[in-house]
Design a protein around this motif. Structure first.
Motif, PDB file in Angstrom:
ATOM      1  N   ILE A   1       0.841  -1.206   0.000  1.00 43.78           N
ATOM      2  CA  ILE A   1       0.000   0.000   0.000  1.00 43.78           C
ATOM      3  C   ILE A   1       0.874   1.253   0.000  1.00 43.78           C
ATOM      4  N   GLU A   2       1.901   1.259   0.835  1.00 43.61           N
ATOM      5  CA  GLU A   2       2.784   2.422   0.916  1.00 43.61           C
ATOM      6  C   GLU A   2       3.516   2.655  -0.409  1.00 43.61           C
ATOM      7  N   ASN A   3       4.015   1.573  -1.026  1.00 44.36           N
ATOM      8  CA  ASN A   3       4.799   1.706  -2.255  1.00 44.36           C
ATOM      9  C   ASN A   3       3.957   2.005  -3.491  1.00 44.36           C
ATOM     10  N   SER A   4       2.677   1.663  -3.444  1.00 40.68           N
ATOM     11  CA  SER A   4       1.857   1.855  -4.637  1.00 40.68           C
ATOM     12  C   SER A   4       0.775   2.915  -4.448  1.00 40.68           C
ATOM     13  N   SER A   5       0.943   3.750  -3.452  1.00 44.11           N
ATOM     14  CA  SER A   5      -0.032   4.823  -3.240  1.00 44.11           C
ATOM     15  C   SER A   5       0.690   6.052  -2.704  1.00 44.11           C
ATOM     16  N   SER A   6      -0.070   7.091  -2.479  1.00 47.43           N
ATOM     17  CA  SER A   6       0.507   8.314  -1.923  1.00 47.43           C
ATOM     18  C   SER A   6       0.332   8.359  -0.409  1.00 47.43           C
ATOM     19  N   LEU A   7      -0.062   7.231   0.188  1.00 48.57           N
ATOM     20  CA  LEU A   7      -0.272   7.201   1.628  1.00 48.57           C
ATOM     21  C   LEU A   7       1.059   7.143   2.367  1.00 48.57           C
ATOM     22  N   SER A   8       1.067   7.743   3.547  1.00 49.08           N
ATOM     23  CA  SER A   8       2.255   7.695   4.392  1.00 49.08           C
ATOM     24  C   SER A   8       2.407   6.287   4.976  1.00 49.08           C
ATOM     25  N   LYS A   9       3.533   6.057   5.611  1.00 57.89           N
ATOM     26  CA  LYS A   9       3.772   4.754   6.241  1.00 57.89           C
ATOM     27  C   LYS A   9       2.716   4.490   7.318  1.00 57.89           C
ATOM     28  N   THR A  10       2.405   5.496   8.116  1.00 64.00           N
ATOM     29  CA  THR A  10       1.403   5.355   9.175  1.00 64.00           C
ATOM     30  C   THR A  10       0.027   5.049   8.588  1.00 64.00           C
ATOM     31  N   GLN A  11      -0.339   5.777   7.537  1.00 62.13           N
ATOM     32  CA  GLN A  11      -1.632   5.531   6.897  1.00 62.13           C
ATOM     33  C   GLN A  11      -1.685   4.129   6.278  1.00 62.13           C
ATOM     34  N   SER A  12      -0.593   3.705   5.678  1.00 60.86           N
ATOM     35  CA  SER A  12      -0.537   2.374   5.064  1.00 60.86           C
ATOM     36  C   SER A  12      -0.670   1.289   6.116  1.00 60.86           C
ATOM     37  N   GLN A  13      -0.018   1.481   7.248  1.00 61.97           N
ATOM     38  CA  GLN A  13      -0.120   0.501   8.330  1.00 61.97           C
ATOM     39  C   GLN A  13      -1.530   0.474   8.912  1.00 61.97           C
ATOM     40  N   THR A  14      -2.143   1.648   9.021  1.00 66.42           N
ATOM     41  CA  THR A  14      -3.528   1.726   9.506  1.00 66.42           C
ATOM     42  C   THR A  14      -4.464   0.994   8.554  1.00 66.42           C
ATOM     43  N   ALA A  15      -4.276   1.221   7.269  1.00 64.51           N
ATOM     44  CA  ALA A  15      -5.113   0.553   6.268  1.00 64.51           C
ATOM     45  C   ALA A  15      -4.943  -0.961   6.348  1.00 64.51           C
ATOM     46  N   ALA A  16      -3.704  -1.427   6.395  1.00 65.05           N
ATOM     47  CA  ALA A  16      -3.445  -2.866   6.459  1.00 65.05           C
ATOM     48  C   ALA A  16      -4.012  -3.462   7.745  1.00 65.05           C
ATOM     49  N   GLN A  17      -3.861  -2.746   8.860  1.00 64.57           N
ATOM     50  CA  GLN A  17      -4.388  -3.239  10.128  1.00 64.57           C
ATOM     51  C   GLN A  17      -5.903  -3.391  10.056  1.00 64.57           C
ATOM     52  N   GLU A  18      -6.573  -2.402   9.491  1.00 67.56           N
ATOM     53  CA  GLU A  18      -8.031  -2.467   9.365  1.00 67.56           C
ATOM     54  C   GLU A  18      -8.449  -3.609   8.434  1.00 67.56           C
TER      55      GLU A  18
END
Length: 164
Positions: free
Chosen positions: A101-118
């Protein structure tokens, strides 16, 4: 002239055989597709079609704002270059999903981790993750449609955007 009953038998057997072969192809399509991907290490033809549709879906989110559209184009490009096996693997591993998610989007590391966690903690996404990890693109599409229609994807997007 009278037709012999025996002449219909080969035709019926042929038709039944064709139906059985078609049914088996449909039933075993995804396992065969996965076997070819695993054997070659490359994306299969159906993988390329699925990725093409994903890229189109990402590009359809363009807004006309050059800075946002540049990020969308970048995400679509990265997604198009990823091997499907990497995407499938990320559907089974939260850390890999966050990195993807982090590498293929404009989301930050924190946002990517939040997305993956959800995505990994909410049972609503388990069907989608399962379908992607098994390479069953038809089921993945159905799960995506379900999540889109019930508002889960919009809620996930809102949750991620609140996380800065």
């Amino acid at each position: 002239m009278r037709h012999r009953k025996g002449s219909k038998k080969p035709l019926i057997i042929t038709l039944v055989s064709i139906v059985v072969i078609l049914a088996l192809c449909v039933i075993f399509f995804f396992p065969l597709n996965n076997m070819i991907r695993n054997a070659t290490g490359n994306d299969t033809a159906s993988d390329k079609v699925v990725k093409s549709e994903l890229v189109k879906k990402v590009k359809s989110k363009k807004t006309g704002d050059p800075s946002k559209d540049k990020k969308i184009d970048r995400a679509a490009s990265v997604l198009g270059k990823k091997k499907m096996s990497q995407i499938m693997s990320a559907a089974s591993n939260q850390e890999q999903a966050a990195n993807l998610i982090e590498n293929s989007s404009s989301l930050s590391k924190t946002q990517s981790q939040t997305a993956a966690q959800e995505i990994f903690s909410n049972d609503a996404y388990s069907g989608l993750r399962s379908a992607i990890s098994s390479g069953n693109w038809y089921q993945a599409y159905q799960q995506y449609q379900k999540l889109s229609s019930n508002g889960q994807l919009n809620q996930l997007q809102q949750d991620i955007n609140q996380q800065k």
